[in-house]
Design a protein around this motif. Structure first.
Motif, PDB file in Angstrom:
ATOM      1  N   ASN A  79       0.817  -1.219   0.000  1.00 46.00           N
ATOM      2  CA  ASN A  79       0.000   0.000   0.000  1.00 46.00           C
ATOM      3  C   ASN A  79       0.844   1.259   0.000  1.00 46.00           C
ATOM      4  OD1 ASN A  79       1.041  -0.027   2.557  1.00 46.00           O
ATOM      5  ND2 ASN A  79      -0.918   0.000   3.628  1.00 46.00           N
ATOM      6  N   PHE A 101      -0.784  -3.017  -6.220  1.00 47.61           N
ATOM      7  CA  PHE A 101      -1.673  -2.177  -5.403  1.00 47.61           C
ATOM      8  C   PHE A 101      -2.131  -0.962  -6.198  1.00 47.61           C
ATOM      9  CE2 PHE A 101      -2.377   1.323  -2.426  1.00 47.61           C
ATOM     10  CZ  PHE A 101      -3.267   0.760  -1.530  1.00 47.61           C
ATOM     11  N   LYS A 102      -1.208  -0.294  -6.870  1.00 44.65           N
ATOM     12  CA  LYS A 102      -1.557   0.887  -7.663  1.00 44.65           C
ATOM     13  C   LYS A 102      -2.457   0.505  -8.846  1.00 44.65           C
ATOM     14  CE  LYS A 102       0.897   4.100  -5.534  1.00 44.65           C
ATOM     15  NZ  LYS A 102       0.258   5.270  -4.884  1.00 44.65           N
ATOM     16  N   THR A 161      -4.514  -2.082  -9.061  1.00 45.56           N
ATOM     17  CA  THR A 161      -5.846  -2.419  -8.562  1.00 45.56           C
ATOM     18  C   THR A 161      -6.637  -1.161  -8.219  1.00 45.56           C
ATOM     19  OG1 THR A 161      -5.063  -4.538  -7.708  1.00 45.56           O
ATOM     20  CG2 THR A 161      -7.090  -3.664  -6.757  1.00 45.56           C
ATOM     21  N   ALA A 162      -5.975  -0.194  -7.595  1.00 43.92           N
ATOM     22  CA  ALA A 162      -6.639   1.068  -7.274  1.00 43.92           C
ATOM     23  C   ALA A 162      -7.078   1.778  -8.554  1.00 43.92           C
ATOM     24  CB  ALA A 162      -5.713   1.964  -6.463  1.00 43.92           C
ATOM     25  N   ASN A 168      -7.833   0.242 -11.386  1.00 47.73           N
ATOM     26  CA  ASN A 168      -8.967  -0.525 -11.905  1.00 47.73           C
ATOM     27  C   ASN A 168     -10.273  -0.127 -11.215  1.00 47.73           C
ATOM     28  OD1 ASN A 168      -7.119  -1.876 -13.466  1.00 47.73           O
ATOM     29  ND2 ASN A 168      -7.117  -3.733 -12.230  1.00 47.73           N
ATOM     30  N   GLU A 169     -10.199   0.054  -9.894  1.00 50.74           N
ATOM     31  CA  GLU A 169     -11.391   0.433  -9.132  1.00 50.74           C
ATOM     32  C   GLU A 169     -11.873   1.822  -9.518  1.00 50.74           C
ATOM     33  OE1 GLU A 169     -10.102  -0.074  -5.125  1.00 50.74           O
ATOM     34  OE2 GLU A 169     -10.259  -2.270  -5.181  1.00 50.74           O
ATOM     35  N   ALA A 170     -10.928   2.746  -9.720  1.00 44.07           N
ATOM     36  CA  ALA A 170     -11.304   4.099 -10.139  1.00 44.07           C
ATOM     37  C   ALA A 170     -11.937   4.071 -11.529  1.00 44.07           C
ATOM     38  CB  ALA A 170     -10.075   5.013 -10.129  1.00 44.07           C
ATOM     39  N   GLN A 195      -8.587  10.009 -12.430  1.00 48.81           N
ATOM     40  CA  GLN A 195      -7.930   9.437 -11.260  1.00 48.81           C
ATOM     41  C   GLN A 195      -7.322   8.086 -11.585  1.00 48.81           C
ATOM     42  OE1 GLN A 195      -7.144  10.776  -8.503  1.00 48.81           O
ATOM     43  NE2 GLN A 195      -6.344   8.953  -7.465  1.00 48.81           N
ATOM     44  N   ALA A 196      -8.025   7.297 -12.381  1.00 45.86           N
ATOM     45  CA  ALA A 196      -7.483   5.995 -12.779  1.00 45.86           C
ATOM     46  C   ALA A 196      -6.186   6.174 -13.559  1.00 45.86           C
ATOM     47  CB  ALA A 196      -8.512   5.237 -13.613  1.00 45.86           C
ATOM     48  N   LEU A 242      -3.360   6.908 -11.184  1.00 45.94           N
ATOM     49  CA  LEU A 242      -2.928   5.715 -10.465  1.00 45.94           C
ATOM     50  C   LEU A 242      -2.135   4.771 -11.364  1.00 45.94           C
ATOM     51  CD1 LEU A 242      -6.214   5.222  -8.457  1.00 45.94           C
ATOM     52  CD2 LEU A 242      -3.960   5.637  -7.451  1.00 45.94           C
TER      53      LEU A 242
END
Length: 303
Positions: free
Chosen positions: A96, A175-176, A178-179, A181-183, A191-192, A195
């Protein structure tokens, strides 16, 4: 050679790329930590605690950690007083991106495991005694969920503390990504892209080249959504240069070329997708549209 005498509180120091610096604190209480990179023969001394002093030296650190391949440019260290002595440790990044040291990560894993065991014991006792009998099913499930969550935290902490430097680096990239992907799923395309860019900044070795290709493909999708077609094309081209068989990379390259009105090249990219995935319906319809657009453009230019 340079000597600095410190007579007031200067808790945190950042010292980079220097040699032969001598820091003398009048009082040990004025010092908390020194963060450094690429330093040689940098000494710390304390007027009221002479035995606590020490030296931060990259050559000595390399000798003590020969398997780390320590770099003067990229590796950071933290020097602190631990058990009455100056201790210099390599700063590592957890998945993280949290900065810590291997000693602290292992200690956290141990404490988390012990706390989890105590929680398991307490909750288990509660559920098996009269108190547990007073809980309804929903409350019992919440307690059990808390136990599972604690166990997962303990397992994660233990795993991260035991990872190699390469595994920790790969975990940071993951981690980056995945973050990102979520964005993207939340339609937060800018934002994606940020990241994914952060993830790409960590893709500095051949060992993560395949992951770099996937992240570039993902960022290309962001740029397509944002209407930044040249950047989307550049990312898609980089993706397929690394992984020529990556159908999604060719598809996003085709979409970017189509948006730039480079229809002939878009047709070629769509055909590449269909070579890899003959049943790809999106590529089939995209190819038909690009062929129509290419013909229309040819006629307009010929008129």
């Amino acid at each position: 050679e340079c000597a600095v005498h410190i007579t007031t509180r200067l808790a945190t120091l950042q010292v980079d790329a220097c040699r032969g610096l001598h820091l003398f604190y009048q009082k040990r209480a004025h010092f908390e930590q020194m963060v450094s990179a690429g330093v040689y023969a940098v000494s710390l001394a304390f007027g009221d605690a002479p035995s606590c002093g020490g030296v931060a030296d990259l050559c000595a650190l390399r000798a003590s950690m020969p398997d780390k391949g320590l770099s003067a440019e990229t590796d950071q260290f933290i020097s602190r007083l631990v058990d009455g002595a100056l201790l210099t440790e390599l700063i590592i990044r957890l998945s993280n991106d949290y900065p810590t040291t291997e000693r602290e990560a292992a200690d956290f894993a141990k404490r988390t495991r012990v706390n989890g065991e105590k929680l398991d014991e307490a909750v288990g006792g509660m559920l098996s005694c009269g108190v547990g009998g007073k809980l309804d099913e929903a409350e019992r499930q919440r307690v059990l969920a808390l136990m599972r969550e604690q166990a997962e935290h303990a397992a994660s902490a233990q795993a991260q503390s035991e990872q190699s430097a390469e595994a920790r680096h790969a975990a940071r990239i993951g981690f980056k990504k995945t973050a990102g992907n979520e964005a993207f799923k939340a339609s937060e395309y800018q934002q994606a892209a940020v990241l994914y860019t952060e993830a790409l900044s960590l893709c500095t070795t051949d060992a993560v080249r395949d992951e770099e290709a996937i992240i570039r493909c993902n960022r290309a999708a962001c740029f397509l959504k944002l209407g930044r077609y040249a950047q989307a094309r550049e990312d898609a081209e980089a993706c397929v240069a690394i992984k020529p068989e990556h159908a999604k990379g060719h598809f996003r390259l085709a979409l970017a070329l189509q948006a730039e009105e480079r229809f002939g090249e878009a047709c070629h990219a769509f055909n590449r997708v269909l070579t890899l995935e003959p049943r790809n319906k999106d590529a089939t319809s995209g190819l038909r549209m690009a062929e129509v657009q290419a013909e229309r453009k040819r006629r307009m230019e010929a008129a």
